[in-house]
Design a protein around this motif. Structure first.
Motif, PDB file in Angstrom:
ATOM      1  N   PRO A  92       0.810  -1.236   0.000  1.00 21.08           N
ATOM      2  CA  PRO A  92       0.000   0.000   0.000  1.00 21.08           C
ATOM      3  C   PRO A  92       0.836   1.276   0.000  1.00 21.08           C
ATOM      4  CG  PRO A  92      -1.007  -1.631   1.420  1.00 21.08           C
ATOM      5  CD  PRO A  92       0.309  -2.226   0.988  1.00 21.08           C
ATOM      6  N   ARG A  96       1.289   3.846  -3.328  1.00 21.21           N
ATOM      7  CA  ARG A  96       0.821   5.234  -3.172  1.00 21.21           C
ATOM      8  C   ARG A  96       1.907   6.199  -3.642  1.00 21.21           C
ATOM      9  NH1 ARG A  96      -3.107   7.870  -0.131  1.00 21.21           N
ATOM     10  NH2 ARG A  96      -3.840   5.888   0.682  1.00 21.21           N
ATOM     11  N   GLY A 130      -4.346  -1.971  -0.765  1.00 22.90           N
ATOM     12  CA  GLY A 130      -3.746  -0.689  -1.155  1.00 22.90           C
ATOM     13  C   GLY A 130      -4.543  -0.037  -2.277  1.00 22.90           C
TER      14      GLY A 130
END
Ligand code: NAP
Length: 285
Positions: A92, A96, A130
Motif C-alpha cells: 500500500p 501510493r 492498497g
C-alpha cells in the motif's frame, strides 16, 4: 481518410474505445521523435480513441511524461488513462508513492485505471487493500491487474474487495492465443473486461508471419498489421492497445478495425496459428 466510427466497448459501465494507445518505448527519443509521438497520440485521440495505456516502468517515467504533454489540450474527463506500478511497489505505501509520481508526470489528479504490472512477491491481499484505499480516496477510479492467468484471477476474486477487479491486461495476438482456451471465457463469465497487449507481437510486427497471413493481407491490399489487428478485435470484446509512433500507423490501425475477416479467412489463419485445444502456460512479454 473517411471518418471511421470507432467502436466503443462497455467495460463495466465505462465506455472505452476498442483501440487504445500503447505507449511502451515512447518519450525516450530526441525532441523531434517526441514531437512525432505526441502528434501520433493526439491523432488517435482526435479520431475516437479515448484509452491510453502507460506504466511507471516505461522509460522509468518518460512515457508517462510524454503522455502528460500529449493530453494537455483535451478534456481530461473524456479520456481513460491507465498506468501500472511495478510488482516491487505493490505494498500500500509503495504503490501510493508510485501513484503520486505517475500523476505528477501525467499532470492529472486521478487515474481511470491502475494496474499491478505483473505478480511479484507481495501478498495479493495487501496489494488489493492498497488499491482499494486509493480508489476510496478518488485517486484512481478503478484498479486491475496485468499478466494474470486464470488461476491468479480465481485467487484474486476470493480476497476482500477482490471482486472489484476492473480488468486484466495480457498478451493477445494471432501467435499468442492460448488464453482463448480458458482465460477469455472465464473473464467473460465473471464480467472482468480484457485488455490485449502487443497485437503485432511487439517491435515492428515482423515476428508474426505466415504464408496465409501474408496472402490474406495481399488479397485485401492491406498490411499484415491490419489483418493482425482485425483478428484481435474480431469479436468486439477485446480492447487492443497497439503502440504506434507514426500518424500513418495510427490511421492504418483505426482503419483496420473496419475490416471484417470472413469465416474462410479466419479458418485459413487457424491453419497457420491453431486455436488452443488445451490449457497453455500464459504467454507474456
Ligand atoms: N501489461 C504488460 O505487461 C504489457 C506488455 C507489453 C506491452 N504492453 C502495452 O501494449 C502496448 C503495445 O504493445 P507493444 O508496444 O509491445 O507492441 P505492438 O503494439 O504489438 O507493436 C508496436 C510496433 O508496431 C509498429 N506499428 C504500429 N502500427 C503499425 C502499422 N499499422 N503498420 C506497421 N507497423 C505498425 C510500431 O511502429 P511505430 O511505433 O514506428 O509506429 C511499433 O514498432 C505497449 O506499448 C504497452 O502499452 C503491456
Amino acid at each position: 481518410m473517411e471518418a471511421i466510427e470507432m467502436k466503443q466497448l462497455n467495460f463495466k459501465g465505462e465506455s472505452v474505445s476498442e483501440l487504445g494507445i500503447g505507449t511502451w518505448n515512447i518519450g525516450e527519443g530526441d525532441a523531434r521523435q517526441s514531437s512525432q509521438e505526441i502528434t501520433a497520440i493526439q491523432y488517435g485521440l482526435e479520431h475516437g480513441i479515448n484509452f491510453i495505456d502507460t506504466a511507471e516502468m516505461y522509460g522509468e517515467g518518460k512515457s508517462e511524461t510524454l503522455v502528460g504533454q500529449a493530453i494537455q489540450p483535451y478534456d481530461r474527463d473524456k479520456l481513460f488513462i491507465t498506468s501500472k506500478f511495478y510488482p516491487f511497489h505493490a505494498t500500500p505505501s509503495l504503490m501510493r508513492a508510485s501513484l503520486t509520481k505517475s500523476l505528477q508526470r501525467l499532470k492529472i489528479d486521478y487515474l481511470d485505471l491502475y494496474l499491478l504490472h505483473w505478480r511479484g512477491n507481495t501478498p495479493l491481499v495487501e496489494t488489493v487493500q492498497g488499491m482499494y484505499e486509493l480508489q476510496a480516496e478518488g485517486l484512481i477510479k478503478h484498479w486491475g491487474v496485468s499478466n494474470f492467468d486464470t488461476s491468479d484471477l480465481q485467487e484474486l476474486i476470493e480476497l476482500p474487495h477482490g471482486k472489484d477487479v476492473f480488468a486484466n491486461e495480457d498478451l493477445y495476438n494471432l501467435r499468442s492465443r492460448g488464453i482463448e482456451f480458458d482465460l477469455l471465457p472465464w473473464q467473460a463469465e465473471n464480467n472482468i473486461p480484457f485488455i490485449g497487449y502487443s497485437p503485432f507481437g511487439s517491435g515492428n510486427g515482423k515476428g508474426i508471419d505466415s504464408p496465409e497471413l501474408r496472402q490474406i493481407a495481399q488479397e485485401r491490399q492491406v498490411s499484415v498489421q491490419a489483418i493482425l489487428l482485425a483478428w484481435v478485435t474480431r469479436h468486439h470484446d477485446v480492447l487492443s492497445i497497439p503502440k504506434a509512433s507514426q500518424v500513418e500507423h495510427v490511421t492504418a490501425n483505426i482503419a483496420a478495425t473496419e475490416i471484417k475477416l470472413t469465416a474462410e479467412e479466419l479458418a485459413r489463419l487457424d491453419q497457420d496459428f491453431p486455436a488452443p485445444i488445451g490449457k497453455q502456460a500464459l504467454d507474456v512479454i
